[in-house]
Design a protein around this motif. Structure first.
Motif, PDB file in Angstrom:
ATOM      1  N   LEU A 231       0.818  -1.213   0.000  1.00 42.98           N
ATOM      2  CA  LEU A 231       0.000   0.000   0.000  1.00 42.98           C
ATOM      3  C   LEU A 231       0.853   1.264   0.000  1.00 42.98           C
ATOM      4  CD1 LEU A 231      -2.793  -1.011   2.491  1.00 42.98           C
ATOM      5  CD2 LEU A 231      -3.080  -0.528   0.080  1.00 42.98           C
ATOM      6  N   ALA A 234       1.379   1.352  -3.798  1.00 44.16           N
ATOM      7  CA  ALA A 234       0.184   1.281  -4.636  1.00 44.16           C
ATOM      8  C   ALA A 234      -0.816   2.385  -4.316  1.00 44.16           C
ATOM      9  CB  ALA A 234      -0.479  -0.080  -4.461  1.00 44.16           C
ATOM     10  N   ASP A 235      -0.910   2.752  -3.047  1.00 39.32           N
ATOM     11  CA  ASP A 235      -1.860   3.779  -2.651  1.00 39.32           C
ATOM     12  C   ASP A 235      -1.183   4.637  -1.590  1.00 39.32           C
ATOM     13  OD1 ASP A 235      -4.108   5.241  -2.404  1.00 39.32           O
ATOM     14  OD2 ASP A 235      -5.253   3.763  -1.271  1.00 39.32           O
ATOM     15  N   PRO A 236      -0.189   5.440  -1.989  1.00 41.76           N
ATOM     16  CA  PRO A 236       0.666   6.097  -0.987  1.00 41.76           C
ATOM     17  C   PRO A 236      -0.114   7.025  -0.062  1.00 41.76           C
ATOM     18  CG  PRO A 236       1.519   6.417  -3.213  1.00 41.76           C
ATOM     19  CD  PRO A 236       0.166   5.842  -3.355  1.00 41.76           C
TER      20      PRO A 236
END
Lengths: 367, 147
Positions: A231, A234-236
């Protein structure tokens, strides 16, 4: 004449030393082979989600410390991330940097606990544990400087932190960062090419990537199976998008890969903290807000990459001073989904190794 | 960044394939009828441009007059997330179809919801209490649980 055999069911735990707390495995053996296994949960169930419904939003931070008690900082961050998403709260930049420093230190500490106990389960009684705890102790000292507590830190608040780091924190942190790569080299020298470790962990408890995704497995276990999902990349969240680091992945998804992925993650964490120390700006670490937070009506799911996987909080607000519902998606709990399939058919000694390689934390499993 | 599908985008996709399954939708989520849950779940998992192979979490919320089950979905390949909800009326013996056949990761989470919230999952292979012991009276996370 054939020898007459019959299956034997025994209870492993809830007080067994290798069950990481209070976990019971009801195992049926046929000789040395495991033919059935049923995990029994709930010995540490404290009703955290129900307790959260009767506390103010700020008070719940202290409850999250006690979920995964080996990584309280990450739990704090998971909770405040969800809450900040729900309330639309901005965080000062300096606070974000300090948050990342503290959760990455926590990741190193948590992986060190894993390494120590994992080797203990392989039979190196206490020796490796003491090596790992020597390093972990320095991280806990750093936490003590930050917030006065070592384990149950409660360092984060919605909108920032409780306090800024004291001036003597920075030299101590730099000393630690200087020494840590050497410590990891030392661990690697002692463990990674050890013949006994290799023969007991290679090709044991293999988890295929498709199965791991299907069973919602996250964190180092998923990455050891070869799925490049983190994560932080990928989704900072916070300031991870500005950081330069790699995501280590495994090749086969066996117990050895789960160990080596965690070891490499420690190196990456050191890299991240170094970048944070270089870049951290001056300024405040708090935002002014009402003492009793009242987020707008609605719901939000916020998640972070905790040392054990995706830690998520689903918070429903009815506009009051405490959440209507606060659901915790705990990685340890969901990572045990595949336990039975991984162990059945193997030998008893593999059972301990496989369970150890999952590194579940009972405070988080039972909540 | 993970892109979150809005309820509207998701509703269009589902309605194209299964008319009349979407009850309503909001900015972040989409409500579907509980009876259609397994087939919609399989559709969400297997359609190439959605590919929600990873079930992040299953949550349940007690809204007094109905229960709500929330599925947080994630597609690692497309870096896409979505929220699907379903409503479950009644307090006596609420029941929704299980999605364990579609996502194995739902197994322990559905058991936890049955234990603490008292919602039965039809088709679950092992619908037993998980945190509390068999014989415990009531379901503690319900709003009317008093003790």
């Amino acid at each position: 004449m054939p020898i007459r055999t019959e299956p034997v069911t025994i209870n492993l735990g809830p007080q067994h030393p290798s069950t990481h707390g209070v976990f019971r495995l009801r195992v049926t053996f046929d000789g040395e082979e495991v033919i059935d296994l049923e995990p029994v949960f709930g010995y540490l169930h404290r009703g955290t989600e129900k307790l959260a419904e009767e506390r103010t939003y700020t008070q719940i931070v202290t409850l999250t410390d006690r979920l995964d008690y080996e990584s309280a900082m990450s739990n704090n961050l998971g909770y405040v991330t969800a809450l900040e998403k729900l309330g639309g709260i901005e965080v000062p930049e300096r606070a974000m940097y300090l948050r990342v420093i503290s959760v990455e230190l926590q990741r190193i500490a948590s992986h060190l606990v894993f390494t120590g106990f994992f080797l203990q389960e392989l039979g190196t009684f206490v020796t490796m544990l003491m090596y790992c705890f020597r390093e972990r102790e320095r991280i806990l000292d750093l936490f003590e400087m930050l917030c006065g507590a070592r384990i149950t830190v409660s360092y984060m608040r919605p909108g920032g932190l409780t306090q800024d780091a004291p001036s003597d924190f920075w030299p101590a942190l730099n000393d630690f960062l200087e020494d840590m790569p050497g410590y990891i080299d030392e661990l690697e020298e002692l463990i990674t090419r050890n013949e006994i470790v290799l023969s007991r962990t290679r090709d044991v408890g293999v988890l295929d990537p498709e199965v791991a995704i299907d069973a919602s497995i996250s964190g180092p276990i998923l990455r050891a199976s070869g799925v490049q999902w983190d994560l932080r990349k990928a989704d900072p969240y916070e300031i991870y998008s500005e950081m330069d680091f790699e995501i280590p992945i495994g090749a086969t998804g066996d117990c050895f890969d789960r160990y080596i992925v965690r070891l490499q993650e420690m190196r990456e964490s050191v890299k991240i903290i170094k970048q944070c120390v270089d870049k951290i700006p001056d300024g405040t670490v708090k935002t002014d807000g009402a003492f009793f937070m009242r987020p707008p009506e609605g719901d939000a799911y916020g998640c972070v990459e905790a040392p054990r996987g995706e830690l998520g909080f689903y918070i429903v607000s009815d506009g009051g001073i405490s959440p209507y519902r606060c659901k915790i998606r705990s990685p340890s709990f969901i990572n045990t989904t595949m336990l039975r399939d991984m162990i059945v058919g193997g030998k008893m000694s593999d059972l301990i190794v496989i369970f150890g390689s999952l590194a579940v934390n009972m405070g988080e499993v039972d909540r | 960044m993970t892109r979150a599908l809005t309820g509207g985008e998701l509703a269009v996709q589902i309605n194209d394939n299964f008319p009349n399954t979407v009850d309503e939708y909001t900015d972040i989520s989409c409500y579907i009828q509980s009876n259609d849950l397994p087939k919609v779940a399989r559709f969400l998992k297997e359609t190439p441009n959605l590919n929600f192979a990873f079930l992040r979490s299953v949550s349940a919320v007690d809204y007094i007059d109905h229960f709500e089950i929330i599925y947080h979905l994630l597609s690692m390949r497309l870096n896409l997330s979505a929220v699907v909800k379903t409503k479950c009326p009644g307090r006596e013996d609420p029941c929704v179809p299980s999605v364990v056949d579609v996502w194995r990761g739902a197994n322990l989470q559905e058991r936890e919801i049955w234990d603490l919230m008292g919602i039965r999952f039809d088709g679950h292979p092992n619908m037993k209490r998980i945190m509390l012991w068999e014989g415990f009276q009531g379901h503690p996370l319900r709003k009317d649980f008093l003790r």
